[in-house]
Write a protein that holds these residues in place. Structure first.
Motif, PDB file in Angstrom:
ATOM      1  N   LYS A 112      12.005 -21.774   4.935  1.00 16.26           N
ATOM      2  CA  LYS A 112      11.512 -21.122   6.151  1.00 16.26           C
ATOM      3  C   LYS A 112      11.145 -19.661   5.882  1.00 16.26           C
ATOM      4  CE  LYS A 112      12.505 -20.686  11.030  1.00 16.26           C
ATOM      5  NZ  LYS A 112      11.075 -20.441  11.226  1.00 16.26           N
ATOM      6  N   HIS A 128       8.767 -27.229   6.858  1.00 15.81           N
ATOM      7  CA  HIS A 128       9.784 -26.225   6.521  1.00 15.81           C
ATOM      8  C   HIS A 128       9.437 -24.834   7.038  1.00 15.81           C
ATOM      9  CE1 HIS A 128      12.388 -28.392   3.513  1.00 15.81           C
ATOM     10  NE2 HIS A 128      11.443 -29.263   3.756  1.00 15.81           N
ATOM     11  N   GLY A 129       8.278 -24.678   7.676  1.00 14.57           N
ATOM     12  CA  GLY A 129       7.904 -23.389   8.268  1.00 14.57           C
ATOM     13  C   GLY A 129       7.645 -22.295   7.261  1.00 14.57           C
TER      14      GLY A 129
END
Ligand code: PEP
Ligand code: MG
Length: 577
Positions: free
Chosen positions: A160, A180-181
């Motif tokens: 992230k 997963h950003g």
């Protein structure tokens, strides 16, 4: 101390975050001969790795979040289809049986044979598809090496808000990244047409590709700034620089939100002139975007895609059905169909099988190729005419150089109309015919062309290429590609004035029309119709709505008089102030 690197910015926006280096060790290929008695077991080993790779991909496909751009599932589906094709599902097994080679060797032989075919095709899009072949074969090779274990990103590691730095990324990796950003990514390989680049744009993830040896220079965990608009990477920046880029990031997001508010606003200048903003389209996705930004119609429909990546030539019916589909999507907005512009940077095979020109950009391309082979041209003309009975269609000829050439094209169109009439087939009797002005000779004599046409459209991509004698796809001379060159501006002005004099509309459909930096300049030169990629429309609309033409005209005209860079920069700043 901060380190600055430059790559190719392929997806706009700024990302700031720690580096996550992705080391994907390429599976080692050891070539071994197999005893005759072990051949059947080796084929089974290959089959089970193949099936493990397939299961992994199905899992990735199922993990695509709802509402993700269609591109993503299409890429994963393509990889599944490649895995299912006999070239990968059975040929390696046959190679093991015939040559008594191990599975890795068989896969390598098959992969190299396929890649060779891809590389022999002189087309930049196809060349990037070679990466897909590598991705899919690597997946099976990884499965062989790991005994079928999943090679995907470790779910226990958080990605992230990190910036991924990798040699290359597969579409499957990219899907997981969205999950997963990740904040952005930088890859060592790839170009603007690579899947990574296409996906990054669809997902709005700032991205830079082609940064060779990125993993050598960047350290895991260090802070990184990625500016996807200009391809800039800054490692270990100081607090002041980070602040600057945070501000820029906020500004970009704010602007994007503001632009969306302009979707329904009228494309009218501050001084009251009505401007027409049209879209350039090529594939179905462009149509969706066009509706989202409320374009007034299509100013350039590139029909070459109908001919690409296939062995046969599309027939009249295929053309016709395609045009009807586009008309339906446009719901009454006008559609300008450019007759096929094959040759040079646009794939020619299977249409043209003669000797290759030494200099294809100056060879048999566009209207020249069509006039040379009416069997290629007439089915498209018939289909366009038939479709014109169903909705507002205009026809446009590309790459015109001389008036006799234009007259020949018009004659063919008239003959085609006569044939349809004689058979009672309906079409729009008043269909408008336009010509693309993209060769300097045509620009200089635009007034002569205007006598025979209903509208003109300036193709700056080619006009700049031919005026400045630079191949538009040659990286080595890209630095000369300059829309502000006074010769280019003079030609644009000639064409606009020819249209005004003859009272026919002039549109610009080259990339210059979609670059908001040039909007005021073009308005000042008298342009009122712009056609551009749909995702540029709101930005251009924003600029023109804040423009008072009377105020900027003299700066625009002054640009025609200067070739000095400093003076040009100064005038552009005044124009865009
Ligand atoms: C141009 O040349 O500006 C143009 C719009 O055509 P294409 O890019 O398809 O050659
Ligand atoms: Mg062109």
């Amino acid at each position: 101390m901060a380190l600055m690197l430059n790559g190719m910015g392929v997806s706009r926006g700024v990302a700031i975050g720690p580096v996550f280096i992705l080391h994907r060790n390429q599976p080692e290929i050891i070539e071994k001969e197999i005893d005759r008695k072990n051949v059947a077991a080796e084929v089974r080993r290959f089959k089970s790795a193949h099936s493990a790779a397939r299961k992994q991909l199905l899992k990735v496909r199922d993990a695509i979040p709802e509402g993700s751009p269609e591109d993503i599932s299409a890429f994963i589906e393509t990889h599944i289809l490649m895995l299912d094709d006999s070239m990968l599902s059975s040929t390696p097994g046959d190679l093991i049986k015939h040559h008594h080679c191990n599975a890795e060797w068989a896969l390598k032989l098959q992969r190299d044979a396929i890649v060779k075919v891809f590389e022999s095709m002189n087309d930049p899009y196809i060349a990037t598809r070679r990466d897909d072949v590598y991705h899919v074969f690597d997946r099976v090779l990884q499965a062989l090496a790991s005994g079928g274990k999943n090679r995907e990103i470790d779910d226990t590691v958080s990605w992230k808000d990190q910036i991924i730095v990798a040699d290359d990324l597969t579409p499957a990796d990219t899907v997981l990244m969205q999950h997963h950003g990740v904040a952005g990514f930088v890859t060592e390989m790839g170009g603007p047409l690579s899947h990574t680049a296409i996906l990054a744009r669809s997902l709005n993830i700032p991205a830079i590709v082609g940064l060779t040896e990125a993993r050598r220079y960047l350290k895991a965990g260090e802070q990184l700034v990625v500016d996807g608009s200009c391809g800039l990477v800054l490692a270990d920046p100081d607090d002041q620089t980070i602040d600057h880029f945070h501000k820029r990031q906020r500004e970009i997001r704010r602007k994007a939100r503001e632009l969306v508010k302009l979707t329904d606003a009228k494309p009218r200048t501050k001084s009251g002139e009505k401007i027409t903003l049209l879209a350039n389209i090529e594939i179905d996705d462009d149509l969706k975007l066009l509706r989202k930004v409320n374009a007034a119609g299509v100013g350039l429909y590139r029909t070459e895609f109908l001919y690409m990546h296939r062995k046969d030539i599309p027939d009249e019916e295929e053309h016709y059905k395609t045009y009807l589909k586009v008309l339906r999507a446009l719901r009454g907005a006008p559609l300008t169909i450019r007759t096929v512009d094959l040759g040079a940077d646009k794939e020619v095979e299977p249409v043209y099988t003669g000797p290759l020109a030494h200099n294809p950009a100056m060879g048999l391309r566009g209207i020249r190729l069509c006039l040379n082979d009416p069997s290629l041209f007439v089915p498209q003309l018939r289909a366009i005419l038939r479709a014109s009975a169903k909705g507002p269609i205009k026809i446009m000829f590309p790459m015109l150089t001389t008036v006799p050439e234009l007259l020949q094209a018009i004659q063919l169109l008239e003959n085609t109309k006569d044939t349809l009439r004689s058979k009672g087939i309906k079409f729009d009797n008043k269909i408008q015919v336009g010509g693309m002005i993209e060769v300097p000779a045509a620009a200089i004599s635009a007034a002569h062309f205007a006598e025979h046409l209903d509208f003109l459209s300036i193709g700056t991509n080619d006009l700049i290429q031919y005026t400045l004698a630079i191949d538009r796809i040659d990286d080595q001379v890209n630095y000369l590609y300059d829309p502000l060159n006074p010769a280019v501006l003079a030609l644009i002005k000639i064409v606009i004035e020819a249209g005004l004099k003859r009272k026919i509309p002039v549109t610009m459909c080259g990339e210059m029309a979609g670059n908001s930096e040039y909007t005021r300049l073009l308005l000042g030169l008298g342009l009122r119709n712009f056609s551009m990629p749909p995702n540029s429309i709101l930005e251009v609309k924003n600029v023109l709505r804040g423009t008072n033409i009377a105020t900027i005209r003299r700066h625009a005209l002054a640009l025609l008089r200067y070739s000095d860079r400093n003076k040009q920069v100064d005038l552009m700043a005044k124009l865009n102030a």
